[in-house]
Design an enzyme around this catalytic site. Sequence first.
Site, PDB file in Angstrom:
ATOM      1  N   SER A  46      58.425  94.206  33.122  1.00 27.00           N
ATOM      2  CA  SER A  46      59.534  95.161  33.276  1.00 27.00           C
ATOM      3  C   SER A  46      60.695  94.484  33.999  1.00 27.00           C
ATOM      4  CB  SER A  46      59.074  96.400  34.053  1.00 27.00           C
ATOM      5  OG  SER A  46      58.410  96.029  35.244  1.00 27.00           O
ATOM      6  N   ASP A  84      52.063  89.781  35.049  1.00 28.85           N
ATOM      7  CA  ASP A  84      52.050  90.213  33.651  1.00 28.85           C
ATOM      8  C   ASP A  84      52.159  89.015  32.717  1.00 28.85           C
ATOM      9  OD1 ASP A  84      51.783  92.511  32.204  1.00 28.85           O
ATOM     10  OD2 ASP A  84      53.782  93.294  32.670  1.00 28.85           O
ATOM     11  N   LYS A 114      47.714  90.539  33.653  1.00 31.10           N
ATOM     12  CA  LYS A 114      47.639  91.759  32.834  1.00 31.10           C
ATOM     13  C   LYS A 114      48.148  91.453  31.435  1.00 31.10           C
ATOM     14  CE  LYS A 114      50.648  95.332  33.349  1.00 31.10           C
ATOM     15  NZ  LYS A 114      51.263  95.361  32.008  1.00 31.10           N
ATOM     16  N   GLU A 116      48.931  93.422  27.509  1.00 32.06           N
ATOM     17  CA  GLU A 116      48.993  94.641  26.694  1.00 32.06           C
ATOM     18  C   GLU A 116      48.186  94.436  25.419  1.00 32.06           C
ATOM     19  OE1 GLU A 116      53.032  95.758  25.836  1.00 32.06           O
ATOM     20  OE2 GLU A 116      53.632  95.610  27.933  1.00 32.06           O
ATOM     21  N   GLU A 183      49.172 103.634  29.988  1.00 29.08           N
ATOM     22  CA  GLU A 183      50.607 103.986  30.059  1.00 29.08           C
ATOM     23  C   GLU A 183      50.967 105.022  29.000  1.00 29.08           C
ATOM     24  OE1 GLU A 183      53.492 100.801  30.218  1.00 29.08           O
ATOM     25  OE2 GLU A 183      55.160 102.236  30.105  1.00 29.08           O
TER      26      GLU A 183
HETATM   27  O1  KIV Z   1      55.777  95.621  33.289  1.00 36.26           O
HETATM   28  C1  KIV Z   1      55.432  96.568  34.013  1.00 36.26           C
HETATM   29  O2  KIV Z   1      56.051  96.895  35.020  1.00 36.26           O
HETATM   30  C2  KIV Z   1      54.247  97.299  33.611  1.00 36.26           C
HETATM   31  C3  KIV Z   1      53.934  98.578  34.315  1.00 36.26           C
HETATM   32  C4  KIV Z   1      54.881  99.619  33.881  1.00 36.26           C
HETATM   33  C5  KIV Z   1      52.529  98.985  34.135  1.00 36.26           C
HETATM   34  O3  KIV Z   1      53.559  96.881  32.722  1.00 36.26           O
END
Ligand code: KIV
Length: 266
Positions: A46, A84, A114, A116, A183
Amino acid sequence: MTSITLPTLLKKVAMGEKWAMLTAYDAAFARLFDRAGIDMLLVGDSLGMVMQGYENTLPVTLEEVLYHTKCVARVVERAHVTADMPFMSYQASREQALLHAGRLIKEGKAQAVKMEGGSELAETVYAMVQAGIPVMGHIGLQPQQIHHLGGYKIQGKDLSDIEKLLSDAKILEEAGCFSIVLEGIMEETAKQITAALKIPTIGIASGPYCSGQVLVMHDLLGMHPDFRPHHAKIYIDLFKEVTKAIHEYMDDVKGGIQIENRRNTA
Ligand code: KIV
Protein backbone atom coordinates in the site's frame (compact mmCIF):
# COMPACT_ATOMS: atom_id res chain seq x y z
CA MET A 1 12.60 -4.59 25.90
CA THR A 2 11.56 -8.02 24.63
CA SER A 3 10.70 -8.31 20.99
CA ILE A 4 7.49 -10.00 19.88
CA THR A 5 8.45 -13.20 18.12
CA LEU A 6 6.17 -15.46 16.12
CA PRO A 7 5.79 -17.95 19.02
CA THR A 8 4.85 -15.00 21.31
CA LEU A 9 2.23 -13.88 18.80
CA LEU A 10 0.79 -17.37 18.52
CA LYS A 11 0.69 -17.67 22.32
CA LYS A 12 -1.21 -14.37 22.53
CA VAL A 13 -3.87 -15.57 20.12
CA ALA A 14 -4.14 -18.96 21.89
CA MET A 15 -4.87 -17.03 25.11
CA GLY A 16 -7.72 -15.24 23.33
CA GLU A 17 -5.85 -11.96 22.74
CA LYS A 18 -6.48 -10.34 19.35
CA TRP A 19 -3.56 -9.12 17.24
CA ALA A 20 -3.44 -5.38 16.57
CA MET A 21 -1.53 -4.70 13.37
CA LEU A 22 -0.82 -1.46 11.51
CA THR A 23 1.07 -0.61 8.39
CA ALA A 24 4.27 1.43 8.74
CA TYR A 25 6.69 2.60 6.08
CA ASP A 26 9.23 4.83 7.77
CA ALA A 27 11.31 5.09 10.93
CA ALA A 28 9.39 7.96 12.52
CA PHE A 29 5.98 6.27 12.54
CA ALA A 30 7.41 2.79 13.13
CA ARG A 31 9.09 4.08 16.32
CA LEU A 32 5.87 5.79 17.41
CA PHE A 33 3.70 2.70 16.88
CA ASP A 34 6.31 0.42 18.45
CA ARG A 35 6.57 2.55 21.59
CA ALA A 36 2.75 2.72 21.74
CA GLY A 37 2.76 -1.07 22.03
CA ILE A 38 1.42 -2.28 18.68
CA ASP A 39 1.82 -6.07 18.25
CA MET A 40 2.62 -6.18 14.55
CA LEU A 41 3.75 -3.85 11.79
CA LEU A 42 3.21 -4.49 8.10
CA VAL A 43 5.36 -2.80 5.48
CA GLY A 44 2.53 -3.10 2.97
CA ASP A 45 2.72 -2.56 -0.76
CA SER A 46 0.00 0.00 0.00
CA LEU A 47 3.10 2.21 0.23
CA GLY A 48 2.64 2.68 -3.50
CA MET A 49 -0.58 4.58 -2.84
CA VAL A 50 0.00 6.28 0.51
CA MET A 51 3.72 7.06 0.27
CA GLN A 52 4.36 7.30 -3.47
CA GLY A 53 1.02 8.66 -4.67
CA TYR A 54 0.26 5.95 -7.23
CA GLU A 55 -3.32 4.99 -8.08
CA ASN A 56 -2.81 1.35 -7.08
CA THR A 57 -0.14 -0.99 -5.67
CA LEU A 58 1.02 -2.48 -8.99
CA PRO A 59 4.04 -0.22 -9.69
CA VAL A 60 5.71 -1.02 -6.34
CA THR A 61 9.03 -2.85 -6.72
CA LEU A 62 10.87 -5.26 -4.46
CA GLU A 63 13.66 -2.69 -4.02
CA GLU A 64 11.12 -0.17 -2.76
CA VAL A 65 9.55 -2.59 -0.25
CA LEU A 66 13.07 -3.52 0.82
CA TYR A 67 13.99 0.13 1.37
CA HIS A 68 10.88 0.82 3.48
CA THR A 69 11.31 -2.44 5.42
CA LYS A 70 14.86 -1.42 6.34
CA CYS A 71 13.58 2.00 7.53
CA VAL A 72 11.00 0.30 9.77
CA ALA A 73 13.02 -2.66 11.07
CA ARG A 74 16.02 -0.43 11.89
CA VAL A 75 14.16 1.34 14.71
CA VAL A 76 11.61 -1.21 15.92
CA GLU A 77 12.50 -2.68 19.31
CA ARG A 78 9.56 -4.96 20.01
CA ALA A 79 6.82 -5.18 17.34
CA HIS A 80 6.81 -8.08 14.88
CA VAL A 81 7.58 -6.85 11.34
CA THR A 82 6.12 -8.41 8.17
CA ALA A 83 7.09 -7.21 4.68
CA ASP A 84 4.76 -7.42 1.68
CA MET A 85 5.81 -9.19 -1.52
CA PRO A 86 4.97 -6.69 -4.30
CA PHE A 87 3.27 -7.50 -7.62
CA MET A 88 5.38 -9.81 -9.83
CA SER A 89 7.98 -10.48 -7.15
CA TYR A 90 6.59 -13.99 -6.48
CA GLN A 91 4.29 -14.94 -9.37
CA ALA A 92 6.84 -15.76 -12.10
CA SER A 93 8.58 -18.68 -10.43
CA ARG A 94 9.02 -20.37 -7.07
CA GLU A 95 12.80 -19.80 -7.20
CA GLN A 96 12.39 -16.08 -7.77
CA ALA A 97 9.77 -15.87 -5.01
CA LEU A 98 12.13 -17.61 -2.58
CA LEU A 99 15.06 -15.36 -3.42
CA HIS A 100 12.94 -12.21 -3.16
CA ALA A 101 11.38 -13.26 0.15
CA GLY A 102 14.88 -14.13 1.36
CA ARG A 103 16.06 -10.58 0.62
CA LEU A 104 13.23 -9.07 2.67
CA ILE A 105 14.29 -11.24 5.62
CA LYS A 106 18.09 -11.09 5.16
CA GLU A 107 18.55 -7.47 4.07
CA GLY A 108 15.27 -5.89 5.19
CA LYS A 109 15.29 -7.63 8.60
CA ALA A 110 11.59 -8.47 8.34
CA GLN A 111 10.45 -11.45 10.43
CA ALA A 112 7.86 -12.65 7.90
CA VAL A 113 6.57 -11.96 4.40
CA LYS A 114 3.01 -11.61 3.07
CA MET A 115 1.70 -12.68 -0.32
CA GLU A 116 -1.68 -12.16 -1.98
CA GLY A 117 -3.27 -15.29 -3.44
CA GLY A 118 -4.90 -18.65 -2.78
CA SER A 119 -4.30 -22.28 -3.72
CA GLU A 120 -1.98 -21.29 -6.62
CA LEU A 121 0.59 -20.23 -3.99
CA ALA A 122 0.61 -23.50 -2.03
CA GLU A 123 3.95 -24.79 -3.34
CA THR A 124 5.62 -21.39 -3.02
CA VAL A 125 4.41 -21.00 0.57
CA TYR A 126 5.62 -24.53 1.40
CA ALA A 127 9.07 -23.85 -0.08
CA MET A 128 9.42 -20.57 1.81
CA VAL A 129 8.36 -22.10 5.12
CA GLN A 130 10.81 -24.99 4.60
CA ALA A 131 13.54 -22.40 3.98
CA GLY A 132 12.76 -20.73 7.32
CA ILE A 133 10.62 -17.84 6.07
CA PRO A 134 7.33 -17.37 7.94
CA VAL A 135 4.52 -16.55 5.49
CA MET A 136 1.29 -14.60 6.00
CA GLY A 137 -1.38 -15.28 3.38
CA HIS A 138 -3.79 -12.68 1.97
CA ILE A 139 -7.14 -13.62 0.41
CA GLY A 140 -10.43 -11.93 -0.45
CA LEU A 141 -9.95 -8.51 -1.98
CA GLN A 142 -6.46 -8.71 -3.44
CA PRO A 143 -5.39 -5.23 -4.58
CA GLN A 144 -2.77 -6.76 -6.92
CA GLN A 145 -5.73 -8.27 -8.88
CA ILE A 146 -7.25 -4.84 -9.53
CA HIS A 147 -7.37 -5.34 -13.30
CA HIS A 148 -9.35 -8.58 -12.86
CA LEU A 149 -11.60 -7.15 -10.18
CA GLY A 150 -12.25 -3.82 -11.91
CA GLY A 151 -12.45 -2.08 -8.51
CA TYR A 152 -12.06 -2.63 -4.79
CA LYS A 153 -15.18 -4.72 -4.22
CA ILE A 154 -16.33 -6.77 -1.22
CA GLN A 155 -15.72 -10.50 -1.70
CA GLY A 156 -17.44 -13.66 -0.43
CA LYS A 157 -21.00 -12.78 -1.29
CA ASP A 158 -22.22 -15.85 -3.19
CA LEU A 159 -21.87 -19.52 -2.38
CA SER A 160 -19.17 -20.36 -4.93
CA ASP A 161 -17.17 -17.35 -3.77
CA ILE A 162 -17.47 -18.45 -0.16
CA GLU A 163 -16.45 -22.03 -1.01
CA LYS A 164 -13.41 -20.80 -2.94
CA LEU A 165 -12.32 -18.54 -0.08
CA LEU A 166 -12.72 -21.35 2.45
CA SER A 167 -10.79 -23.80 0.30
CA ASP A 168 -7.99 -21.25 -0.39
CA ALA A 169 -7.69 -20.52 3.33
CA LYS A 170 -7.46 -24.24 4.17
CA ILE A 171 -4.85 -24.86 1.46
CA LEU A 172 -2.71 -21.92 2.63
CA GLU A 173 -2.94 -23.21 6.20
CA GLU A 174 -1.83 -26.69 5.09
CA ALA A 175 1.00 -25.18 3.04
CA GLY A 176 2.35 -23.58 6.23
CA CYS A 177 1.08 -19.98 6.46
CA PHE A 178 1.18 -18.80 10.08
CA SER A 179 -1.80 -16.48 9.54
CA ILE A 180 -3.98 -15.11 6.75
CA VAL A 181 -5.16 -11.57 6.03
CA LEU A 182 -8.85 -11.51 5.08
CA GLU A 183 -9.44 -8.31 3.13
CA GLY A 184 -12.82 -6.97 2.05
CA ILE A 185 -14.73 -10.15 2.86
CA MET A 186 -18.38 -10.27 4.01
CA GLU A 187 -18.44 -10.29 7.82
CA GLU A 188 -20.21 -13.67 8.09
CA THR A 189 -17.83 -15.28 5.57
CA ALA A 190 -14.79 -13.97 7.47
CA LYS A 191 -16.32 -15.41 10.65
CA GLN A 192 -16.81 -18.77 8.95
CA ILE A 193 -13.22 -18.84 7.61
CA THR A 194 -11.80 -17.87 11.02
CA ALA A 195 -13.77 -20.67 12.69
CA ALA A 196 -12.63 -23.20 10.08
CA LEU A 197 -8.89 -22.48 10.56
CA LYS A 198 -6.40 -23.35 13.27
CA ILE A 199 -4.17 -20.40 12.29
CA PRO A 200 -5.19 -16.79 13.08
CA THR A 201 -6.92 -14.51 10.59
CA ILE A 202 -6.25 -10.78 10.37
CA GLY A 203 -9.17 -8.75 9.09
CA ILE A 204 -9.36 -5.54 7.12
CA ALA A 205 -12.81 -4.40 5.99
CA SER A 206 -14.05 -7.87 6.98
CA GLY A 207 -15.87 -7.27 10.28
CA PRO A 208 -14.92 -7.93 13.88
CA TYR A 209 -14.71 -11.73 14.02
CA CYS A 210 -11.13 -12.27 12.81
CA SER A 211 -8.31 -13.12 15.22
CA GLY A 212 -6.83 -9.66 14.69
CA GLN A 213 -7.22 -6.49 12.65
CA VAL A 214 -4.94 -4.51 10.36
CA LEU A 215 -5.36 -0.96 9.07
CA VAL A 216 -3.36 1.25 6.75
CA MET A 217 -1.88 3.86 9.11
CA HIS A 218 -2.91 6.79 6.90
CA ASP A 219 -6.57 5.75 7.17
CA LEU A 220 -6.65 5.44 10.97
CA LEU A 221 -4.74 8.71 11.40
CA GLY A 222 -6.90 10.67 8.95
CA MET A 223 -3.92 11.71 6.85
CA HIS A 224 -5.71 12.00 3.50
CA PRO A 225 -8.13 14.90 3.18
CA ASP A 226 -10.41 13.22 0.63
CA PHE A 227 -9.93 9.44 0.97
CA ARG A 228 -11.68 8.23 4.13
CA PRO A 229 -12.60 4.55 3.66
CA HIS A 230 -15.70 3.24 5.50
CA HIS A 231 -13.85 0.36 7.13
CA ALA A 232 -11.37 2.57 8.95
CA LYS A 233 -12.31 4.51 12.07
CA ILE A 234 -10.37 7.78 12.15
CA TYR A 235 -8.81 7.91 15.62
CA ILE A 236 -7.21 11.30 15.02
CA ASP A 237 -7.68 13.69 12.12
CA LEU A 238 -4.01 14.40 11.43
CA PHE A 239 -4.74 16.29 8.23
CA LYS A 240 -6.74 18.82 10.26
CA GLU A 241 -4.37 18.87 13.24
CA VAL A 242 -1.21 19.26 11.16
CA THR A 243 -2.83 21.99 9.05
CA LYS A 244 -3.66 23.86 12.28
CA ALA A 245 -0.07 23.45 13.56
CA ILE A 246 1.42 24.66 10.27
CA HIS A 247 -0.85 27.72 10.28
CA GLU A 248 0.30 28.55 13.83
CA TYR A 249 3.94 28.13 12.79
CA MET A 250 3.44 30.37 9.76
CA ASP A 251 1.70 33.03 11.88
CA ASP A 252 4.60 32.95 14.39
CA VAL A 253 7.27 33.22 11.70
CA LYS A 254 5.50 35.98 9.83
CA GLY A 255 4.70 37.83 13.09
CA GLY A 256 8.34 37.68 14.22
CA ILE A 257 7.42 35.59 17.27
CA GLN A 258 9.95 33.34 19.05
CA ILE A 259 9.82 29.83 17.57
CA GLU A 260 12.79 28.29 19.37
CA ASN A 261 12.38 25.91 22.26
CA ARG A 262 14.60 27.91 24.62
CA ARG A 263 15.13 25.29 27.28
CA ASN A 264 18.86 26.07 27.44
CA THR A 265 18.67 29.81 28.07
CA ALA A 266 19.45 31.11 31.57
O1 KIV B 1 -0.45 -3.42 1.56
C1 KIV B 1 -1.12 -3.36 2.60
O2 KIV B 1 -1.10 -2.39 3.35
C2 KIV B 1 -1.95 -4.51 2.91
C3 KIV B 1 -2.94 -4.39 4.02
C4 KIV B 1 -4.06 -3.54 3.59
C5 KIV B 1 -3.39 -5.71 4.51
O3 KIV B 1 -1.84 -5.52 2.26
